[in-house]
Design a protein around this motif. Structure first.
Motif, PDB file in Angstrom:
ATOM      1  N   GLN A   7      19.206   3.849  67.629  1.00 20.28           N
ATOM      2  CA  GLN A   7      18.555   4.277  66.396  1.00 20.28           C
ATOM      3  C   GLN A   7      17.479   5.326  66.648  1.00 20.28           C
ATOM      4  OE1 GLN A   7      16.879   1.031  64.195  1.00 20.28           O
ATOM      5  NE2 GLN A   7      16.297   2.291  62.446  1.00 20.28           N
ATOM      6  N   PHE A   8      16.785   5.231  67.777  1.00 18.69           N
ATOM      7  CA  PHE A   8      15.663   6.122  68.047  1.00 18.69           C
ATOM      8  C   PHE A   8      15.990   7.229  69.045  1.00 18.69           C
ATOM      9  CE2 PHE A   8      13.446   2.622  66.081  1.00 18.69           C
ATOM     10  CZ  PHE A   8      12.386   3.227  65.423  1.00 18.69           C
ATOM     11  N   GLN A   9      17.269   7.482  69.272  1.00 18.30           N
ATOM     12  CA  GLN A   9      17.608   8.576  70.176  1.00 18.30           C
ATOM     13  C   GLN A   9      17.215   9.913  69.570  1.00 18.30           C
ATOM     14  OE1 GLN A   9      21.927   9.506  70.595  1.00 18.30           O
ATOM     15  NE2 GLN A   9      22.221   7.722  69.266  1.00 18.30           N
ATOM     16  N   LYS A  10      16.978  10.866  70.419  1.00 14.92           N
ATOM     17  CA  LYS A  10      16.394  12.140  69.999  1.00 14.92           C
ATOM     18  C   LYS A  10      17.304  12.963  69.092  1.00 14.92           C
ATOM     19  CE  LYS A  10      14.331  16.366  71.872  1.00 14.92           C
ATOM     20  NZ  LYS A  10      14.011  17.120  73.119  1.00 14.92           N
ATOM     21  N   GLY A  11      18.555  13.090  69.445  1.00 12.22           N
ATOM     22  CA  GLY A  11      19.448  13.947  68.666  1.00 12.22           C
ATOM     23  C   GLY A  11      19.112  15.412  68.860  1.00 12.22           C
ATOM     24  N   ILE A  12      19.472  16.239  67.891  1.00  9.49           N
ATOM     25  CA  ILE A  12      19.184  17.678  67.953  1.00  9.49           C
ATOM     26  C   ILE A  12      18.372  18.064  66.724  1.00  9.49           C
ATOM     27  CG2 ILE A  12      20.180  20.000  67.978  1.00  9.49           C
ATOM     28  CD1 ILE A  12      22.630  18.899  69.319  1.00  9.49           C
ATOM     29  N   ARG A 282      30.679   7.117  67.801  1.00 11.61           N
ATOM     30  CA  ARG A 282      30.039   8.050  68.740  1.00 11.61           C
ATOM     31  C   ARG A 282      28.510   8.023  68.596  1.00 11.61           C
ATOM     32  NH1 ARG A 282      34.716   9.068  67.006  1.00 11.61           N
ATOM     33  NH2 ARG A 282      36.344   9.939  68.337  1.00 11.61           N
ATOM     34  N   ARG A 283      28.005   6.927  68.088  1.00 10.28           N
ATOM     35  CA  ARG A 283      26.577   6.818  67.796  1.00 10.28           C
ATOM     36  C   ARG A 283      25.706   6.790  69.043  1.00 10.28           C
ATOM     37  NH1 ARG A 283      29.119   2.226  67.916  1.00 10.28           N
ATOM     38  NH2 ARG A 283      28.182   0.252  68.625  1.00 10.28           N
ATOM     39  N   PHE A 284      26.300   6.520  70.222  1.00 11.83           N
ATOM     40  CA  PHE A 284      25.513   6.448  71.446  1.00 11.83           C
ATOM     41  C   PHE A 284      25.096   7.822  71.953  1.00 11.83           C
ATOM     42  CE2 PHE A 284      28.345   2.684  71.533  1.00 11.83           C
ATOM     43  CZ  PHE A 284      27.368   1.692  71.488  1.00 11.83           C
ATOM     44  N   ASP A 285      25.724   8.882  71.444  1.00 10.69           N
ATOM     45  CA  ASP A 285      25.411  10.240  71.910  1.00 10.69           C
ATOM     46  C   ASP A 285      25.317  11.171  70.710  1.00 10.69           C
ATOM     47  OD1 ASP A 285      25.020  12.550  73.341  1.00 10.69           O
ATOM     48  OD2 ASP A 285      27.093  12.700  74.061  1.00 10.69           O
TER      49      ASP A 285
END
Length: 313
Positions: A7-12, A282-285
């Protein structure tokens, strides 16, 4: 309390995205690299030597002298929209947890609604075709579900008019963590339908946990073990621990659809389910969603309007 890493991954960020894909030239170079990672190869004769016609951005083969566009034979074929619009649409669709409607795309991109609708459905078609190739395996929670609410004075529950039935399945690890999902529209909950769905989407040897609905016994025809749990209906069924993740997934799906889309036509329902499914799987990346979707889009055949509007119902 520890934060959820997914949930708190950075993303783009939008700033980072525009830095990498903010111009037509940047988008073209990215498409070229993703379509031909080992250098240009003529789609007509397979030769690897060519020259670029810079004015039209075409590659001309040195052997057969035929010209090829980076978008020819892909989902982007014959598009009149700039590549920057496609890339921004892909960014918005992949980085949003609940999705983006065609109307929202129209406003963000400054294009007509019809163009935004075509773009949206072509990208959802890419997602659908990609995930159709992957089967679930291991431990699987299975449930029946419907799109569309009850109508005043109409028949409640299963068989109500205006509802679109679909199968919801969640693959979990041995310790009960969700990995992948399948959301598939079916004609109805009959053994023949569930049997066909199981052969297409389940790996033989998997263990399937379902409620007491008789049609789910058909998963055994695909070589799967079946563990039916009769839990009744209503709140008791929702709170059953064996179905925690499939019920959670369905709750998140319906919340996302209600908050994003005004209405979903039954003939297009499978594409909307595929969009939610694609992002979940693909929510892990999160940061890798953009190049992954574009890579697949470049390997998905063109979808003319007459096929796009037929739908899948």
């Amino acid at each position: 309390m520890a934060r959820n890493k997914v949930q708190f991954q950075k993303g783009i960020s939008l700033t980072e995205f525009l830095k990498n894909y903010g111009t037509e030239e940047q988008c073209f170079d990215a498409l070229f690299a993703w379509r031909w990672p080992n250098g240009f190869q003529c789609p007509h004769c397979g030769y690897d030597k060519s020259c670029r016609l810079t004015h039209r951005k075409l590659q001309q083969c040195h052997r057969c002298h035929r010209q090829a566009s980076v978008t020819a034979g892909t989902i982007f074929e014959a598009t009149k929209l700039p590549l920057t619009a496609w890339f921004l649409a892909i960014y918005l669709i992949t980085q949003s947890k609940k999705g983006v409607s065609a109307m929202q795309l129209r406003r963000h991109l400054g294009i007509s609604y019809n163009a935004a609708w075509r773009m949206k459905h072509k990208l959802m078609q890419v997602m659908l075709e990609r995930d159709d190739k992957h089967k679930l395996s291991g431990f699987i929670e299975l449930d029946d579900a419907y799109l569309g609410g009850e109508r005043t004075g109409g028949k409640p529950g299963r068989g109500a008019a205006g509802k679109t039935p679909f199968v919801a399945a969640v693959q979990t690890t041995e310790d009960g963590r969700p990995m992948r999902i399948k959301l598939s529209v079916v004609k109805g909950f009959r053994k023949t339908e569930v049997s066909a769905w199981s052969h297409k989407h389940l790996t033989p040897g998997s263990t399937v946990i379902s409620d007491g609905l008789a049609c789910f016994r058909a998963v055994t025809t695909a070589g799967c073990l079946h563990d039916p749990i009769v839990c009744g209906g209503g709140r008791a069924a929702v709170e059953e621990p064996e179905f925690y993740w499939v019920n959670t997934t369905l709750g998140n799906l319906k919340s996302a659809l209600r908050s994003t889309y005004h209405a979903i036509r039954p003939r297009y329902a499978q594409r909307y389910l595929a969009e939610f499914q694609y992002r979940f799987n693909r929510r892990f990346d999160l940061s890798g969603l953009i190049p992954r979707l574009i890579h697949v889009a470049l390997r998905t055949p063109p979808m003319p309007d007459k096929l796009l509007k037929i739908g899948l119902g």
